[in-house]
Motif scaffolding. Structure first.
Motif, PDB file in Angstrom:
ATOM      1  N   TRP C 217       0.837  -1.200   0.000  1.00 31.05           N
ATOM      2  CA  TRP C 217       0.000   0.000   0.000  1.00 31.05           C
ATOM      3  C   TRP C 217       0.872   1.250   0.000  1.00 31.05           C
ATOM      4  O   TRP C 217       0.670   2.177  -0.770  1.00 31.05           O
ATOM      5  N   TRP C 221       0.823   3.850  -3.216  1.00 29.77           N
ATOM      6  CA  TRP C 221       0.151   5.140  -3.079  1.00 29.77           C
ATOM      7  C   TRP C 221       0.943   6.227  -2.360  1.00 29.77           C
ATOM      8  O   TRP C 221       0.477   7.334  -2.217  1.00 29.77           O
ATOM      9  N   HIS C 298      -6.166  -3.659  -4.643  1.00 26.36           N
ATOM     10  CA  HIS C 298      -5.837  -2.831  -3.483  1.00 26.36           C
ATOM     11  C   HIS C 298      -5.464  -3.775  -2.341  1.00 26.36           C
ATOM     12  O   HIS C 298      -6.150  -4.777  -2.123  1.00 26.36           O
TER      13      HIS C 298
END
Lengths: 533, 321, 368
Positions: C217, C221, C298
């Motif tokens: 993650w 991002w 995700h």
């Protein structure tokens, strides 16, 4: 609006009162929330050339796609030769005698001309007889309309102009009476365009009906009999070409007086920022796209490059910006602020070019300048995401980027002013403002800017032009590439004309004329040696 | 290695290449029409299962064949709906089809026969028998030509001959007929077909259906010709070798014949000599088994000729303005 | 404007797809003459009804987290890595070499070394397809499929000719030394005096997997590299314009992807098997595809989807034990999940978009 009323539609009508070839009544079409065509009425007389003019996104292509059965209209009626018809697919359109030459050709590139011609119009399940008949017919058509093309050549080996001929031949082979051409001259040299117009005139004299979609006023005035103007999905006027003027059409197109002149003081050029020497680029397919060009751009001046698209301008911009097409071979020398740039090694990438002070507003903002799925704020860092302002070790400094993005959105009046909105949800003009804001505010020594106002609304055009001039006045160098001659002439301090990968000459925008530039763009020059120098 | 051994190896190559050839041609139709198909494996597996099941239940191999084709076609339809009608990802759809076949065959097999996913052994009329060509026995003693005719050319099941006939038939269909012209066009530039008033959807469905039929033949041959019944996962990667052969063949029918023969030969050699000794070097059978894949990677890397797939392959067709 | 709200796209579409996949699975169960309701009950009880069930569910989920993350990372760079199976297999080889050839004083050191070893081997196996894609344009889907088979042959060879202890007929390596045995979760609970999941393979690797979710993650991002990976994945031409090297991103994304797939081996080879056996990956590499698709690439989605598939796997095993439904049912469910979430997503999305569009239209009509 139109005098003809086909309601009674009896056969008693005299020959000169023949029903129009095409009649559209109240055509509307929406794509989701976007109304692409609103209550369109259009009448085109048989045996005439009718122009449809409008800005990008005015709805011209949608309307023609409806006529060709690509889209079903939400409401309205189509009549061909007076008979109402439901055009549900392209086959119906072809049967009704409609042929279409798309802006992007619909050819199979590894097929021969002949195979492309018969595709979908074969005589029977076996190919041989169809091919033989097509060969004969092609010879007849070629003689009749100056449409020579080798039937056994594959499309890959043909020039763009010849590919377009194949498209026209395809339509004629299907016995089209109505021919629609969508922006046919965008990729043609002026000579090729003239040839096309001769062909079109010939076709009209044979009684064919032609619809020409374009955004070039000059073409409308030159060849059409009647012209319609579209604006924001609506048909705002239909007039006889002889009874109108380019100024009037331009005004109808944009909806108000156009200010084509850019308010700027004379340039005060300083030292050379960019020096290009004998630059060559040979692409992956061994075609020499840039053929030994040399020029300088000095601080405080805007140099415009005029030319028909496809003459090496795109390759030049990409090369200077650090992302030439894959597999391209580059030679020559480029000096930036007196120091040479790496042309093909590890330091020839776009990131290094930015570090050397070259900003770049690319020709294609949707495919290059922006990541359409990224939010506006993320796009503000695009290309500069590794700079200390926007990063922190291996991390992206999201806070800094956001703050900067909010500032840029305000200063450039980007609407809606929402940094979290994905780029694809902004209009063309606002997308371009995001790109221009990003590149101009880095204050680059040299700004490369390609087609700055393509698909951009009038208000944003003025705004963007002002920012470019401001950058120049701050002593920066600007290289402007545009296919819009008006833009080149009003914005540049010097004009270079590119043709077939060479610079055909340099002109002063104050003293030159569109005619003179047009000749150079067609490769006609009084000083032929200049390009090779 | 004497002449007889060579004949035996070649004979076994022919048997082993047949399912590869049928599946490879199946993939050729689909991919030439612009629909990538990594689900060949699953379709073959489903066909093998359906064919063996119906053949076992009815004792009639021809009904088995029909069922095999039907089973494969059903999965083709799924692929068509996903990748043509709903413009989904063709690769993902192919992966899903492989798993679907892998799971369903065992589930249904267990339900019907309760043999842990196997079908009973097929025999007699439930299997394709070998066809003895005329004069095979009389000619056997003629030197060289005799054994080639009697042992290599003669003595295969009907599906082997069908597979070989499919090669010229495919060539003819692709390059000599209207259908072939349109099929190739739709894989290169579907917009050209669409604007010519021909339905892209219909063409692609036709291609995917032909692919299903050929995969059906391939699977039926596996279960009722090459073997005598279905066992779990019996395709054992053949669908992927066929895919590799298709790349090797550069998407041409004659290339497919050559590539599948090569891969069939490799398998035959690996079967006969588990540890092949060439001089002082011993080549393990694992290497021989992996060779088709290694060769394909080399071809894909473009070191030996370039394999250029159909231009529109893998792309769902969306009308553009 | 977007056609439908983001929440609908992120939550509603996968949920409906999942529902469809399960509905059809239910029909399949009906078709083979069993009761879907009973099957579900058996699965829930078997997988979630006891700490024993949970111990297996978490063990399987750990595998799927790694392979799911592997697919997801590659997906962000617009690559479909079907090679997780081979990369995880090679990761196992790396783990075996670390554990067998180096004497480790403590499991923690062995774990770190095994993580590095497995990741390196997995990454190396992804490197060749990656570099071929980047430099020669070889389609990565095809090359990774081919590399799965090549990996299987290579492992087979390594086990038979090299790692197999002398005298053993089993194509498997020797047992790893006890100092490399990882603590099981049941042992950790036992440390607190709680009895949990006795004789289950769930081990400390589960927490490594959770950390991997967090790391992915952050990578995607929050880092510059992640920004470049996502940008490249959306548009290669734009990436080149921005000075992002397609070759570099292709290779790096695939190395990370392969490394993650390889790290699965610390769970199944080091944590559970404690030796390298043939076909140790057991399809987990392919399940990663379903997990990533369902989790919309995700890490949180991948975690949830991996737990779901862990449940399905354990529950499927219980089904085979207590009913006459073979455990292959799981493969059918897996196939349907991949089909509906990955290939038929438009079938779900199109009606949803139409629904939200008509609602919005009505909304604006009322307001004006």
């Amino acid at each position: 609006m139109t005098a003809e009323t086909a309601k009674t539609g009896g056969p008693a009508a005299a020959p000169q009162d023949m029903p129009p070839a095409i009649e559209l009544r109240g055509i509307s079409k929406a794509f989701g929330p976007v109304q692409a065509n609103k209550d369109i009425n259009l009448t085109v007389a048989r045996g005439s050339i009718h122009g449809i003019i409008g800005e990008n996104g005015a709805g011209k292509s949608t309307l023609m796609s409806i006529l060709y059965g690509f889209y079903k209209p939400d409401s309205g009626e189509i009549r061909i030769n007076g008979t109402p018809i439901q055009i549900t697919d392209s086959m119906t359109a072809i049967r009704a005698g409609i042929g279409m030459v798309f802006q992007h050709f619909k050819l199979v590139r590894n097929f021969t001309v002949l195979e492309n011609i018969i595709l979908g119009a074969e005589d029977g399940p076996m190919l041989r007889p169809s091919l033989a008949r097509a060969r004969t017919r092609l010879r007849e058509l070629a003689e009749e309309y100056e449409l020579q093309v080798d039937p056994d050549e594959t499309i890959d080996e043909l020039s763009v102009g010849h590919q377009q001929r194949v498209e026209i031949l395809k339509a004629l082979y299907r016995q089209a009476d109505i021919l629609i051409l969508d922006e046919p001259t965008g990729v043609l040299t002026p000579a090729e365009a003239d040839h096309l117009f001769r062909i079109l005139n010939g076709l009209r004299d044979e009684g064919k009906t032609i619809i020409l979609i374009t955004h070039k006023l000059r073409e409308i005035m030159e060849i059409t009999d009647t012209v319609s103007v579209m604006r924001r999905g609506e048909m705002v006027a239909s007039v006889r070409t002889a009874e109108t003027s380019p100024e009037e059409l331009a005004e109808l197109m944009v909806g108000r007086k156009v200010l084509l002149e850019v308010d700027k003081s004379p340039a005060q050029p300083g030292t050379p920022v960019l020096e290009v020497r004998n630059l060559r680029l040979i692409d992956d397919e061994k075609v020499e796209r840039i053929r030994g060009i040399s020029f300088d751009i000095r601080a405080g001046e805007i140099v415009g490059i005029a030319g028909v698209s496809g003459n090496g301008q795109t390759q030049l911009l990409e090369l200077l910006g650090g992302f030439p097409e894959k597999g391209a071979k580059v030679s020559g020398e480029i000096l930036m602020n007196g120091q040479s740039l790496d042309l093909s090694g590890r330091r020839s990438d776009a990131a290094t070019r930015r570090a050397r002070g070259i900003g770049h507003v690319p020709e294609d903002r949707q495919d290059e300048g922006l990541i359409m799925d990224f939010a506006a704020w993320e796009n503000v860092a695009f290309g500069y995401h590794n700079t200390p302002e926007y990063s922190n070790g291996i991390w992206l400094d999201r806070k800094a980027i956001r703050t900067d993005a909010e500032g840029k959105i305000e200063r450039f009046d980007v609407r809606p002013p929402n940094p979290d909105l994905a780029a694809r949800n902004f209009s063309g003009g606002n997308q371009q403002k995001i790109v221009v804001a990003r590149e101009v505010e880095r204050n680059p020594d040299l700004l490369l800017i390609g087609q700055p106002t393509r698909g951009v609304d009038i208000g944003a055009i003025e705004f963007i032009h002002k920012r470019i001039v401001e950058l120049r006045d701050a002593g920066k160098a600007v290289l402007l590439v545009s296919v819009e001659l008006d833009e080149i002439m009003s914005l540049s301090d010097r004009i270079l004309v590119m043709f077939d990968g060479m610079i055909m000459g340099e002109r002063d925008p104050e003293t030159t004329t569109a005619g003179e530039l047009g000749l150079l763009m067609a490769g006609v020059t009084d000083t032929p040696a200049e390009g090779a120098a | 290695m004497d002449f007889n051994t060579i004949i035996q190896i070649l004979d076994s190559s022919v048997r082993l290449m047949t399912p590869l050839l049928l599946a490879c041609l199946a993939g050729l139709y689909s991919e030439r029409a612009g629909v990538f198909d990594i689900g060949l494996e699953g379709k073959m597996l489903m066909a093998a299962f359906s064919a063996a099941t119906v053949a076992a239940l009815t004792g009639n191999v021809w009904l088995g064949l029909a069922a095999g084709i039907a089973g494969s076609l059903a999965l083709s339809l799924v692929h068509g709906v996903a990748s043509i009608t709903f413009r989904g990802n063709q690769l993902i759809s192919g992966v899903a089809i492989n798993f679907l076949a892998s799971g369903l065959t065992v589930l249904l097999g267990q339900k019907i026969f309760g043999l842990g996913g196997r079908t009973p052994n097929l025999s007699g009329g439930a299997r394709f028998s070998e066809i003895r060509l005329p004069f095979a026995d009389q000619l056997r003693d003629v030197p060289v030509i005799g054994p080639i005719y009697a042992d290599l050319i003669s003595g295969h099941t009907i599906l082997v001959y069908v597979a070989f006939l499919c090669v010229p038939a495919t060539w003819w269909l692709l390059y000599r007929t209207r259908f072939g012209l349109r099929l190739r066009a739709v894989g290169e530039n579907p917009a050209s077909v669409d604007t010519a008033g021909v339905s892209v959807t219909r063409l692609r469905y036709a291609a995917v259906a032909i692919c299903g039929v050929l995969c059906g033949l391939a699977g039926a041959y596996l279960a009722t010709g090459l073997s005598a019944g279905f066992v779990k996962e019996m395709t054992a990667g053949r669908g992927f070798i066929a895919l590799a052969a298709l790349i090797f063949a550069k998407w041409t029918p004659w290339g497919a014949l050559f590539a599948t023969f090569l891969f069939g030969l490799l398998e035959a050699i690996a079967n006969r000599y588990p540890n092949l000794e060439i001089g002082p070097v011993t080549i393990p059978s694992m290497f021989m088994n992996a060779l088709p894949y290694i060769l394909t990677v080399i071809i894909l890397a473009g070191f030996v000729g370039r394999a250029i797939p159909p231009r529109a392959g893998g792309e769902p067709y969306v009308k553009e303005r | 404007m977007d056609k439908m709200p983001k929440w609908a796209d992120v939550v509603l579409t996968p949920l409906i797809s999942l529902f469809l996949a399960f509905a059809i699975s239910g029909l399949v169960i009906l078709a083979i003459g069993e009761s879907p309701w009973e099957a579900l009950k058996t699965m829930v009880t078997g997988a979630l009804g006891s700490s024993y069930g949970w111990g297996f569910t978490l063990y399987y989920a750990t595998n799927f987290i790694f392979t799911g993350l592997a697919v997801a990372v590659a997906y962000h760079a617009a690559m479909f890595n079907i090679g997780g199976e081979g990369q995880a297999g090679l990761g196992g080889l790396g783990v075996a070499m670390v554990c067998l050839f180096i004497p480790w004083p403590h499991w923690s050191l062995a774990l770190i070394a095994a993580m590095i070893g497995s990741a390196l081997f997995g990454a190396a196996w992804a490197y060749i397809p990656a570099i071929l894609q980047a430099k020669r344009g070889s389609h990565i889907v095809i090359t990774t499929i081919m590399f799965n088979f090549i990996a299987a042959a290579l492992l087979n060879w390594a086990l038979v000719n090299w790692l197999r202890p002398i005298g053993s007929m089993d194509p498997a390596s020797a047992n790893f030394p006890a100092s490399t045995h990882l603590p099981k979760i049941t042992d950790m609970f036992a440390g607190f005096g709680i009895e949990w999941g006795k004789h289950t393979p769930a081990n400390i690797t589960f927490f490594v997997a959770l950390l991997a979710c967090l790391a992915v993650w952050l990578l995607i991002w929050r880092t510059r590299l992640g920004y470049e990976i996502r940008a490249f994945g959306k548009s290669e031409s734009a990436a080149r314009y921005a000075g992002i090297s397609p070759t570099r991103i292709t290779v790096i994304a695939m190395l990370i992807s392969g490394g993650l797939a390889g790290m699965m081996a610390i769970n199944n080879v080091m944590g559970e098997g404690e030796r390298l056996i043939l076909n140790n990956v057991e399809g987990a590499g392919f399940i990663g595809i379903a997990v990533a698709l369902m989790g919309r690439n995700h890490p949180i989605g991948v975690l949830l989807a991996a737990l779901l598939f862990g449940f399905l796997y354990q529950g499927g095993g219980e089904l085979a034990l207590w009913t006459s439904i073979p455990r292959e049912l799981i493969i059918v469910i897996q196939a349907l999940v991949i089909l509906f979430t990955g290939a038929l997503d438009n079938m779900v999305r199109m009606p949803l978009e139409a629904f939200f569009l008509s609602r919005r239209r009505r909304g604006t009509a009322e307001r004006s």
